[in-house]
Scaffold this motif. Structure first.
Motif, mmCIF file in Angstrom:
data_model
loop_
_atom_site.group_PDB
_atom_site.id
_atom_site.type_symbol
_atom_site.label_atom_id
_atom_site.label_comp_id
_atom_site.label_asym_id
_atom_site.label_seq_id
_atom_site.Cartn_x
_atom_site.Cartn_y
_atom_site.Cartn_z
ATOM 1 N N PHE A 90 0.832 -1.201 0.000
ATOM 2 C CA PHE A 90 0.000 0.000 0.000
ATOM 3 C C PHE A 90 0.872 1.258 0.000
ATOM 4 C CE2 PHE A 90 -2.295 3.360 2.234
ATOM 5 C CZ PHE A 90 -3.545 3.324 1.643
ATOM 6 N N THR A 91 1.847 1.264 0.885
ATOM 7 C CA THR A 91 2.727 2.427 1.017
ATOM 8 C C THR A 91 3.550 2.659 -0.251
ATOM 9 O OG1 THR A 91 2.841 2.091 3.391
ATOM 10 C CG2 THR A 91 4.575 3.424 2.423
ATOM 11 N N LEU A 92 4.053 1.561 -0.829
ATOM 12 C CA LEU A 92 4.865 1.699 -2.042
ATOM 13 C C LEU A 92 4.045 2.264 -3.198
ATOM 14 C CD1 LEU A 92 7.101 -1.523 -1.978
ATOM 15 C CD2 LEU A 92 7.784 0.847 -1.566
ATOM 16 N N VAL A 93 2.812 1.741 -3.362
ATOM 17 C CA VAL A 93 1.960 2.261 -4.429
ATOM 18 C C VAL A 93 1.739 3.759 -4.224
ATOM 19 C CG1 VAL A 93 -0.369 2.242 -5.421
ATOM 20 C CG2 VAL A 93 0.761 0.087 -4.856
ATOM 21 N N ARG A 94 1.403 4.131 -3.011
ATOM 22 C CA ARG A 94 1.134 5.535 -2.753
ATOM 23 C C ARG A 94 2.375 6.393 -3.017
ATOM 24 N NH1 ARG A 94 1.568 8.921 0.827
ATOM 25 N NH2 ARG A 94 2.420 7.448 2.285
ATOM 26 N N PHE A 95 3.513 5.887 -2.591
ATOM 27 C CA PHE A 95 4.743 6.643 -2.763
ATOM 28 C C PHE A 95 5.074 6.841 -4.246
ATOM 29 C CE2 PHE A 95 9.333 7.134 -3.059
ATOM 30 C CZ PHE A 95 9.548 8.132 -2.126
ATOM 31 N N PHE A 96 5.078 5.739 -5.010
ATOM 32 C CA PHE A 96 5.534 5.840 -6.396
ATOM 33 C C PHE A 96 4.519 6.492 -7.325
ATOM 34 C CE2 PHE A 96 8.662 2.710 -4.903
ATOM 35 C CZ PHE A 96 9.800 3.384 -5.312
ATOM 36 N N TYR A 136 -8.948 -1.003 0.099
ATOM 37 C CA TYR A 136 -7.710 -0.226 0.074
ATOM 38 C C TYR A 136 -7.896 1.087 -0.683
ATOM 39 C CZ TYR A 136 -4.799 -3.881 2.118
ATOM 40 O OH TYR A 136 -4.234 -4.778 2.979
ATOM 41 N N MET A 137 -8.743 1.049 -1.701
ATOM 42 C CA MET A 137 -8.977 2.258 -2.493
ATOM 43 C C MET A 137 -9.576 3.355 -1.613
ATOM 44 S SD MET A 137 -10.874 2.668 -6.148
ATOM 45 C CE MET A 137 -12.574 2.503 -5.676
ATOM 46 N N VAL A 138 -10.553 2.993 -0.809
ATOM 47 C CA VAL A 138 -11.182 3.959 0.091
ATOM 48 C C VAL A 138 -10.183 4.442 1.140
ATOM 49 C CG1 VAL A 138 -12.961 4.256 1.855
ATOM 50 C CG2 VAL A 138 -13.504 3.055 -0.264
ATOM 51 N N LEU A 139 -9.398 3.507 1.681
ATOM 52 C CA LEU A 139 -8.396 3.877 2.681
ATOM 53 C C LEU A 139 -7.361 4.825 2.099
ATOM 54 C CD1 LEU A 139 -7.737 0.516 4.539
ATOM 55 C CD2 LEU A 139 -9.041 2.495 5.318
ATOM 56 N N ALA A 161 -5.705 6.956 -5.247
ATOM 57 C CA ALA A 161 -6.710 6.000 -4.768
ATOM 58 C C ALA A 161 -7.093 5.027 -5.883
ATOM 59 C CB ALA A 161 -7.938 6.741 -4.254
ATOM 60 N N PHE A 162 -7.290 5.539 -7.111
ATOM 61 C CA PHE A 162 -7.686 4.670 -8.216
ATOM 62 C C PHE A 162 -6.592 3.671 -8.562
ATOM 63 C CE2 PHE A 162 -11.064 7.788 -9.111
ATOM 64 C CZ PHE A 162 -12.105 6.873 -9.149
ATOM 65 N N VAL A 163 -5.345 4.155 -8.611
ATOM 66 C CA VAL A 163 -4.246 3.234 -8.901
ATOM 67 C C VAL A 163 -4.165 2.167 -7.808
ATOM 68 C CG1 VAL A 163 -1.753 3.020 -9.236
ATOM 69 C CG2 VAL A 163 -2.960 4.990 -10.181
ATOM 70 N N THR A 164 -4.339 2.592 -6.556
ATOM 71 C CA THR A 164 -4.334 1.628 -5.450
ATOM 72 C C THR A 164 -5.424 0.582 -5.650
ATOM 73 O OG1 THR A 164 -3.574 3.378 -3.982
ATOM 74 C CG2 THR A 164 -4.403 1.389 -2.940
ATOM 75 N N GLY A 165 -6.621 1.046 -6.045
ATOM 76 C CA GLY A 165 -7.731 0.142 -6.300
ATOM 77 C C GLY A 165 -7.400 -0.864 -7.380
ATOM 78 N N ILE A 166 -6.716 -0.399 -8.441
ATOM 79 C CA ILE A 166 -6.347 -1.296 -9.543
ATOM 80 C C ILE A 166 -5.299 -2.301 -9.073
ATOM 81 C CG2 ILE A 166 -5.246 -1.412 -11.815
ATOM 82 C CD1 ILE A 166 -6.458 1.430 -12.318
ATOM 83 N N GLU A 221 -9.264 -4.272 -6.790
ATOM 84 C CA GLU A 221 -10.587 -3.937 -6.278
ATOM 85 C C GLU A 221 -11.500 -3.345 -7.350
ATOM 86 O OE1 GLU A 221 -8.999 -3.038 -1.766
ATOM 87 O OE2 GLU A 221 -9.410 -1.396 -3.129
ATOM 88 N N ILE A 222 -10.871 -2.742 -8.367
ATOM 89 C CA ILE A 222 -11.671 -2.236 -9.478
ATOM 90 C C ILE A 222 -11.062 -2.711 -10.791
ATOM 91 C CG2 ILE A 222 -12.692 -0.201 -8.391
ATOM 92 C CD1 ILE A 222 -10.360 1.428 -9.632
ATOM 93 N N LEU A 223 -11.795 -2.544 -11.880
ATOM 94 C CA LEU A 223 -11.437 -2.956 -13.236
ATOM 95 C C LEU A 223 -11.320 -4.470 -13.391
ATOM 96 C CD1 LEU A 223 -8.756 -0.319 -14.354
ATOM 97 C CD2 LEU A 223 -11.224 -0.246 -14.690
#
Lengths: 168, 160
Positions: free
Chosen positions: A135-141, B104-107, B149-154, B158-160
Motif C-alpha cells: 500500500f505504502t509503495l503504491v502511494r509513494f511511487f 484499500y482504495m477507500v483507505l 486512490a484509483f491506482v491503489t484500487g487497480i 478492487e476495481i477494473l
C-alpha cells in the motif's frame, strides 16, 4: 479582532465547562491540550532549525542546488529534505518560506511541500506497519511523480504573476 | 523524536562554538517566526479540538464502511480533506477500517487527502502562500489523491 473575541469565547466556554463539569467542553479542552502538546514537542525545535538554516546556509548554495538553474537534482534535494521533515505541513510551510527567501525556485518548493505531506520517513514507516508495505509503495511511487509534475505546472503558472511567499 | 532533539542540540552547540552572535540571531529568527505564525496555530488547534469531538472515530468507520466502492472513495476523500488527524491517530484508525472490510482504495483516498489536503490548516497555509495559491494547491492535491486512490484500487484488484 473577531478572532480574538471568538478565541476568548472558546476559552470562557472551556473554563465554565470545567467549573460546572460539562462533559462536552471538558473533552474539547482535552483535545486542544493534547494536540497543542504534540505540536509543541516539535514546532519550537523545528523553528530553531529554521533559524540556524537561515543564519548558516548561504543564499548562493540554495540558488545553485534548488534555484532556477538547478536541474532534476533540485527535485531530488527537495524530496530528500521532505523525507527528513518532522511534524507536518505546519513545519513544512515555514521551511518552504525560508527556502523561497534563499532563492529556491517555485517548482522545487512546491515539490517539497507536497512530498513533505506524504513522504516523511517516520510517518511512512508508521503507515506501512498499519496498512502494509505494498500500500505504502503504491502511494509513494504514484504520488511523487504527480507532485513533481503539478509543482512544475504551478511554478510555471505563478512565475511572472507577482506571487510572493510571506513570513520573512 | 529523540533523534530530532539530539540533532538540534548538536547543531546548536556547533553553531554556538563557531559563532555566538550568529547563533543568537538564529534564535531571534526562530522566535520572530514562531510569534508571527502562532495565532494561526491557535485557530487551527481550536477548530481541530471541536471537530474531533463532533466527528468521533465511530462515525468515520460507519460512514466509510457501508458505502459502495466509488461513492465510498468520494466520501473518504472529502472526509479526509475536512478532518485533520495526526498520523499517530490516522494510521491506526485506517488499520481498524481495513479489518472492518473497507477497501484499500477507500483507505488510500482517506489517508492521502488527510495528509495532502488541509481545510483545517488553511489559516496557516494562507498566511504563507496567500489565499489563491492555497486554494489551487489544495485542489491539485485533492486530484492527486484521487488518482492515487484509483491506482491503489487497480493494484489491489478492487476495481477494473
Amino acid at each position: 479582532m473577531i478572532r480574538k473575541v471568538l478565541f476568548a469565547f472558546y476559552l470562557i466556554f472551556i473554563l465554565l465547562s470545567i467549573i460546572f463539569n460539562f462533559k462536552i467542553g471538558i473533552d474539547i479542552g482535552k483535545n486542544f491540550l493534547s494536540f497543542a502538546f504534540s505540536m509543541l514537542k516539535i514546532v519550537p525545535v523545528a523553528f530553531i532549525l529554521i533559524g540556524l538554516f537561515e543564519v548558516w546556509i548561504k543564499r548562493e548554495t540554495i540558488e545553485k542546488h534548488l534555484g532556477e538553474d538547478s536541474n532534476w537534482k533540485g527535485y531530488f534535494w527537495a524530496l530528500l529534505l521532505s523525507a527528513t521533515t518532522v511534524g507536518g505541513i505546519y513545519v513544512a510551510l515555514p521551511v518552504s518560506a525560508s527556502l523561497y527567501h534563499k532563492g529556491a525556485k517555485l517548482s522545487v518548493i512546491f515539490t517539497y511541500i507536497g512530498a513533505a505531506a506524504v513522504a516523511r520517513i517516520p510517518m511512512t514507516i508508521f503507515e506501512a506497519s498499519f496498512l502494509g508495505l505494498k500500500f505504502t509503495l503504491v502511494r509513494f511511487f504514484v504520488s511523487i511523480p504527480l507532485i513533481i509534475i503539478s509543482s512544475i505546472l504551478l511554478g510555471k503558472y505563478l512565475t511572472g504573476r507577482d506571487f510572493r511567499f510571506s513570513l520573512e | 523524536m529523540i533523534v530530532l532533539y539530539i540533532t538540534t542540540l548538536a547543531l546548536l552547540l556547533i553553531s554556538f562554538l563557531k559563532d555566538k552572535r550568529k547563533t543568537i540571531k538564529a534564535f531571534k529568527i526562530a522566535l520572530k517566526k514562531f510569534h508571527k505564525i502562532s495565532p494561526a496555530f491557535l485557530v487551527m488547534l481550536t477548530i481541530v479540538s471541536i471537530i474531533i469531538y463532533f466527528v468521533p472515530n465511530e462515525l468515520i468507520v460507519s460512514s466509510l464502511g457501508k458505502e459502495t466502492k466509488y461513492l465510498g472513495t468520494l466520501v473518504a476523500s472529502i472526509l479526509g480533506s475536512i478532518v485533520a488527524l495526526p498520523g499517530f491517530i490516522a494510521f491506526p484508525l485506517a488499520g481498524i477500517l481495513k479489518h472492518q472490510g473497507v477497501t484499500y482504495m477507500v483507505l488510500s483516498a482517506f489517508t492521502t487527502t488527510l495528509m495532502m489536503v488541509g481545510i483545517i490548516t488553511f489559516p496557516i497555509e494562507k498566511k504563507i502562500l496567500g489565499t489563491k495559491v492555497t486554494i489551487i494547491r489544495n485542489i491539485l492535491s485533492f486530484i492527486i489523491a484521487l488518482i492515487i486512490a484509483f491506482v491503489t484500487g487497480i493494484v489491489f484488484g478492487e476495481i477494473l
